[in-house]
Scaffold this motif. Structure first.
Motif, PDB file in Angstrom:
ATOM      1  N   THR A  16       0.864  -1.008  -0.010  1.00 52.52           N
ATOM      2  CA  THR A  16      -0.169   0.147   0.075  1.00 52.52           C
ATOM      3  C   THR A  16       0.619   1.411   0.146  1.00 52.52           C
ATOM      4  O   THR A  16       0.781   2.165  -0.776  1.00 52.52           O
ATOM      5  CB  THR A  16      -0.887   0.002   1.212  1.00 52.52           C
ATOM      6  N   VAL A  17       1.975   1.129   0.907  1.00 52.24           N
ATOM      7  CA  VAL A  17       2.869   2.357   0.866  1.00 52.24           C
ATOM      8  C   VAL A  17       3.634   2.523  -0.283  1.00 52.24           C
ATOM      9  O   VAL A  17       3.615   3.585  -0.773  1.00 52.24           O
ATOM     10  CB  VAL A  17       3.800   2.473   2.082  1.00 52.24           C
ATOM     11  N   PRO A 163       4.722   7.706   6.108  1.00 54.28           N
ATOM     12  CA  PRO A 163       4.759   6.360   6.129  1.00 54.28           C
ATOM     13  C   PRO A 163       5.502   5.792   5.351  1.00 54.28           C
ATOM     14  O   PRO A 163       6.275   4.580   5.729  1.00 54.28           O
ATOM     15  CB  PRO A 163       3.217   6.003   5.690  1.00 54.28           C
ATOM     16  N   LEU A 164       5.811   6.241   4.096  1.00 51.98           N
ATOM     17  CA  LEU A 164       6.982   5.487   3.139  1.00 51.98           C
ATOM     18  C   LEU A 164       8.279   5.916   3.845  1.00 51.98           C
ATOM     19  O   LEU A 164       9.219   5.056   3.821  1.00 51.98           O
ATOM     20  CB  LEU A 164       6.882   6.683   1.846  1.00 51.98           C
ATOM     21  N   GLU A 165       8.615   6.908   4.485  1.00 48.61           N
ATOM     22  CA  GLU A 165       9.940   7.003   5.120  1.00 48.61           C
ATOM     23  C   GLU A 165      10.231   6.275   6.245  1.00 48.61           C
ATOM     24  O   GLU A 165      11.213   5.619   6.569  1.00 48.61           O
ATOM     25  CB  GLU A 165      10.139   8.632   5.462  1.00 48.61           C
ATOM     26  N   GLU A 166       8.943   5.767   7.112  1.00 49.22           N
ATOM     27  CA  GLU A 166       9.069   4.916   8.103  1.00 49.22           C
ATOM     28  C   GLU A 166       9.246   3.408   7.770  1.00 49.22           C
ATOM     29  O   GLU A 166       9.950   2.704   8.209  1.00 49.22           O
ATOM     30  CB  GLU A 166       7.738   5.003   8.829  1.00 49.22           C
ATOM     31  N   TRP A 167       8.868   2.958   6.507  1.00 45.09           N
ATOM     32  CA  TRP A 167       9.055   1.876   5.903  1.00 45.09           C
ATOM     33  C   TRP A 167      10.628   1.726   5.513  1.00 45.09           C
ATOM     34  O   TRP A 167      11.167   0.632   5.503  1.00 45.09           O
ATOM     35  CB  TRP A 167       8.166   1.406   4.714  1.00 45.09           C
ATOM     36  N   THR A 175      14.107  -0.666  12.916  1.00 44.95           N
ATOM     37  CA  THR A 175      13.368  -0.029  13.806  1.00 44.95           C
ATOM     38  C   THR A 175      12.205   0.593  13.330  1.00 44.95           C
ATOM     39  O   THR A 175      11.888   0.935  12.299  1.00 44.95           O
ATOM     40  CB  THR A 175      14.441   1.443  14.381  1.00 44.95           C
ATOM     41  N   ILE A 176      11.178   0.574  14.123  1.00 37.44           N
ATOM     42  CA  ILE A 176       9.830   0.912  14.070  1.00 37.44           C
ATOM     43  C   ILE A 176       9.274   2.147  15.141  1.00 37.44           C
ATOM     44  O   ILE A 176       9.630   1.637  16.307  1.00 37.44           O
ATOM     45  CB  ILE A 176       8.773  -0.108  13.891  1.00 37.44           C
ATOM     46  N   PRO A 183       0.940   1.823   7.302  1.00 39.98           N
ATOM     47  CA  PRO A 183       0.103   0.620   7.105  1.00 39.98           C
ATOM     48  C   PRO A 183       1.188  -0.457   7.143  1.00 39.98           C
ATOM     49  O   PRO A 183       2.282  -0.631   6.603  1.00 39.98           O
ATOM     50  CB  PRO A 183      -0.300   0.676   5.793  1.00 39.98           C
ATOM     51  N   GLY A 184       0.965  -1.655   7.973  1.00 39.73           N
ATOM     52  CA  GLY A 184       1.604  -2.683   8.159  1.00 39.73           C
ATOM     53  C   GLY A 184       2.688  -2.810   9.165  1.00 39.73           C
ATOM     54  O   GLY A 184       3.123  -3.815   9.505  1.00 39.73           O
ATOM     55  N   LEU A 185       3.212  -1.399   9.705  1.00 37.62           N
ATOM     56  CA  LEU A 185       4.497  -1.455  10.454  1.00 37.62           C
ATOM     57  C   LEU A 185       4.115  -1.996  11.995  1.00 37.62           C
ATOM     58  O   LEU A 185       4.890  -2.668  12.694  1.00 37.62           O
ATOM     59  CB  LEU A 185       5.176  -0.209  10.298  1.00 37.62           C
ATOM     60  N   SER A 186       2.878  -1.362  12.453  1.00 33.90           N
ATOM     61  CA  SER A 186       2.475  -1.952  13.725  1.00 33.90           C
ATOM     62  C   SER A 186       2.375  -3.365  13.832  1.00 33.90           C
ATOM     63  O   SER A 186       2.802  -4.070  14.820  1.00 33.90           O
ATOM     64  CB  SER A 186       1.086  -1.164  14.395  1.00 33.90           C
ATOM     65  N   GLU A 187       1.718  -4.079  12.836  1.00 37.55           N
ATOM     66  CA  GLU A 187       1.733  -5.438  12.700  1.00 37.55           C
ATOM     67  C   GLU A 187       3.001  -6.100  12.764  1.00 37.55           C
ATOM     68  O   GLU A 187       3.362  -7.104  13.215  1.00 37.55           O
ATOM     69  CB  GLU A 187       0.866  -5.906  11.617  1.00 37.55           C
TER      70      GLU A 187
END
Length: 266
Positions: A16-17, A163-167, A175-176, A183-187
């Motif tokens: 998604t990202v 979100p893109l930079e977090e991914w 690291t998160i 989307p998807g990172l907390s999971e």
């Protein structure tokens, strides 16, 4: 983690990202195709998935490959031809998304994310006519030709805000952010907690989950048995009342499902 069906939520968040639209995965396909001949190459990819419309190829590369662009072109071409055989119309050709997560330097360029696609340059945008069912419709080449995403992980050196930079941050150093909404990172963080457990702790956790599942099964079974017993008691009571009212035995059997012997014993 992305290959496992139990982690579709993480893979869907990733797609998604990086594709810029909501992705829903239907299935994970075989990631390495068979050779059609001795001379043919294996189509080696890490993940091949299908969403509601298209097919997605994801490659995660740690080692340098001199002809990498040619490699991903071959992988896409192979994926396209796998789904269309002799005698089928070209309408059956699937659009492919190819996403490469690169942990090596592929060439010159200052950005960490590149998108590529075939396009036709002219004084205006070319639309092509295609037949869908019984109608002729116009589609842009972008709706047909494959799309390529090159993620140059080592080139990312920014503060993760979007979100893109977090991914990108996660792909680079794992690291998160604790407050992430990407989307998807907390999971992914929850899955990583499990994968990072020592073997003994993970085994104990698995045994605990197994015990909880067994306990839930026992409770569900007890509830079901209770419902069945209650239903059986209700049918017996109904049959008893019908018999007292003089209803024919065959009617009682049809209404309650009880056997003639059980009805006679009432």
């Amino acid at each position: 983690m992305l290959r496992q069906k139990a982690n579709f939520d993480v893979l869907e968040g990733f797609l998604t990202v990086f594709l810029g639209e909501k992705a829903t995965i239907l299935e994970i396909l075989e990631s390495e195709s068979n050779q059609l001949s001795v001379e043919d190459k294996f189509n080696r990819v890490d993940i091949k998935a299908r969403n509601s419309k298209d097919e997605i190829i994801i490659e995660i590369q740690n080692t340098r490959e001199l002809y990498y662009l040619e490699r991903i072109l071959y992988g896409v071409a192979n994926a396209i031809t796998e789904h269309i055989s002799l005698g089928k119309t070209y309408y059956k050709v699937k659009k492919i998304y190819s996403i490469s997560v690169l942990y090596f330097d592929i060439g010159k360029g200052s950005d960490y994310l590149y998108y590529g696609q075939n396009h036709f340059v002219g004084v205006d945008h070319l639309q092509v006519n295609v037949k869908e069912r019984d109608a002729i419709v116009s589609r842009m080449p972008a709706e047909i030709f494959p799309e390529y995403v090159l993620i140059r992980v080592n080139e990312f050196d920014e503060v993760a805000v979007t979100p893109l930079e977090e991914w990108m941050k996660y792909l680079k150093d794992g690291t998160i952010r604790p407050d992430t909404t990407a989307p998807g990172l907390s999971e992914a963080r929850e899955k990583l907690r499990y994968f990072s457990m020592p073997p003994k702790e993970r085994m104990a956790y698995d045994e605990h989950l197994s015990a909880v599942m067994i306990q839930n099964d026992v409770l569900d079974s007890a509830k079901l048995e209770g419902k069945i017993e209650g239903r059986a008691e209700a049918y017996l009571s109904m049959a008893r009342n019908m018999k007292q009212l003089g209803a024919p035995v065959d009617m009682i059997v049809k209404t309650t499902g009880l056997t003639v012997a059980k009805i006679d014993a009432l």
